[in-house]
Scaffold this motif. Structure first.
Motif, PDB file in Angstrom:
ATOM      1  N   ARG A   1       0.806  -1.213   0.000  1.00  0.00           N
ATOM      2  CA  ARG A   1       0.000   0.000   0.000  1.00  0.00           C
ATOM      3  C   ARG A   1       0.845   1.272   0.000  1.00  0.00           C
ATOM      4  O   ARG A   1       1.941   1.275   0.550  1.00  0.00           O
TER       5      ARG A   1
ATOM      6  N   LYS B   1      -3.977 -12.116  10.574  1.00  0.00           N
ATOM      7  CA  LYS B   1      -3.318 -11.028  11.298  1.00  0.00           C
ATOM      8  C   LYS B   1      -4.190  -9.781  11.271  1.00  0.00           C
ATOM      9  O   LYS B   1      -4.701  -9.411  10.211  1.00  0.00           O
TER      10      LYS B   1
ATOM     11  N   GLU C   1      -4.469  -5.556  12.548  1.00  0.00           N
ATOM     12  CA  GLU C   1      -3.711  -4.419  13.088  1.00  0.00           C
ATOM     13  C   GLU C   1      -4.692  -3.456  13.729  1.00  0.00           C
ATOM     14  O   GLU C   1      -5.807  -3.287  13.250  1.00  0.00           O
TER      15      GLU C   1
ATOM     16  N   ASP D   1      -5.836  -1.007   8.770  1.00  0.00           N
ATOM     17  CA  ASP D   1      -5.163  -1.812   7.751  1.00  0.00           C
ATOM     18  C   ASP D   1      -6.163  -2.648   6.947  1.00  0.00           C
ATOM     19  O   ASP D   1      -7.185  -2.133   6.524  1.00  0.00           O
ATOM     20  N   GLU D   2      -5.861  -3.904   6.704  1.00  0.00           N
ATOM     21  CA  GLU D   2      -6.732  -4.783   5.915  1.00  0.00           C
ATOM     22  C   GLU D   2      -7.291  -5.857   6.845  1.00  0.00           C
ATOM     23  O   GLU D   2      -6.709  -6.134   7.884  1.00  0.00           O
TER      24      GLU D   2
END
Ligand code: ADP
Ligand code: MG
Length: 303
Positions: A26, A213, A215, A227-228
């Motif tokens: 990104r 994961k 964030e 984030d994603e």
């Protein structure tokens, strides 16, 4: 370049915006003191090395999947997403609107934490390595006799540090020291709830969520999911039909690319090798399939 072409960004930045960071995938630009423009490019990294070529459609796929999950989890935790519309980005001409359409998020500007919140439901990858050595995952004792890729009795949080080079696993106690106990408790609870939501939704699609994961960032003293979320880049998705205890099942993510890279004479550090366009196209197809599966919507490849 039109919107269907691969967009690698970085040297090709939208006009008039200050670039704050180039991540592996990104590029982040400042809109104002409260908002960031988060552009997901088609860049792909494997073994922590960013390839020179992109994966067609990847940035749009990741954006669509994260956007879907942000909506599907906002009852669990507040998130950073404000808008995905290019109309909300000032100063773009038609060419730029086309290029960025579908791959942007306008997000609340947060202070990211130096911790990544990994949740695991199965013993695989680095978790399997540690378990074989000492019977623990991230220092958390696990029952004896687990086989590779076996489900854990319950999902566990196995945080890691966020590092420019290689992320390093840390124990939950170490994570709590870094972010403070109060923030840790919020992130742990949210991560486990998000993992459960992801597991349940993906199970309906015959996909197992092996691990993922998250964030989190801080904005005005509040913890936000950033984030994603639950994308093939941040998660290990296993097609249920291919799952067997005892082997590491092939994943929906960049496995095709990783397998291909293993066949090359390459030492997994920079410079990245040249990639076969057919492999890139195949990986791109895979991303589109995952998007359609998760969001239930046919991806828009071209506009
Ligand atoms: N709302 C936000 N505010 C500030 N930083 C963010 C926000 N959301 C995500 N980030 C950061 O933006 C970066 C995303 O770019 P990415 O290419 O995924 O980077 P990385 O190479 O670190 O994975 C990450 O470092 C992430 O921590
Ligand atoms: Mg990232």
């Amino acid at each position: 370049m039109n919107s269907s072409e691969t967009y690698l960004g970085k040297e090709d930045a939208p006009p008039g915006l200050k670039c704050l960071a180039n991540g592996k995938v990104r590029d982040i630009y400042e809109l104002d003191e409260n908002r960031l423009l988060f552009v997901t490019t088609d860049r792909v990294s494997a073994f922590d090395v960013v390839m020179n070529e992109g994966i067609p459609n990847k940035g749009r796929v990741l954006t669509a999947i994260s956007t879907w999950w942000f909506a599907a989890t906002q009852d669990l935790v507040d998130n950073h997403l404000l808008s995905t519309s290019v109309d909300d980005v000032p100063g773009l001409d038609d060419a730029w609107r086309k290029k960025l359409e579908g791959r942007i998020m306008i997000v609340q500007r947060c202070v990211p934490m130096a911790v990544e919140w990994v949740v695991r439901g199965y013993v695989v990858g680095s978790g399997w390595k540690e378990y074989q050595k000492q019977g623990t995952i991230s220092g958390i004792p696990q029952p004896a006799g687990l086989q590779q890729a076996q489900a854990l009795p319950k999902a566990i949080l196995t945080p890691s540090t966020k590092d420019d080079e290689h992320d390093k696993p840390i124990t939950p106690e170490e994570a709590a020291e870094i972010v403070g106990q109060e923030v840790f408790d919020i992130c742990e609870t949210a991560s486990l709830k998000l993992f459960q939501r992801g597991t349940d939704r993906l199970a309906e699609l015959n996909i197992l969520l092996a691990d993922t994961k998250f964030e989190f960032g801080i904005r005005n003293g509040k913890v936000l999911l950033i984030d994603e979320v639950l994308t093939p880049d941040s998660s290990r998705f296993w097609p249920k039909d291919d799952y067997r205890v005892g082997i590491s099942p092939p994943s929906y993510d960049k496995q095709i690319l990783r397998d291909y890279l293993e066949t090359l004479d390459w030492n997994k550090s920079y410079p990245a090798p040249d990639l076969d366009p057919q492999v890139l196209a195949k990986v791109g197809e895979r991303y589109l399939e995952v998007q359609e599966l998760i969001t239930g919507m046919k991806p828009q490849q071209t506009k």
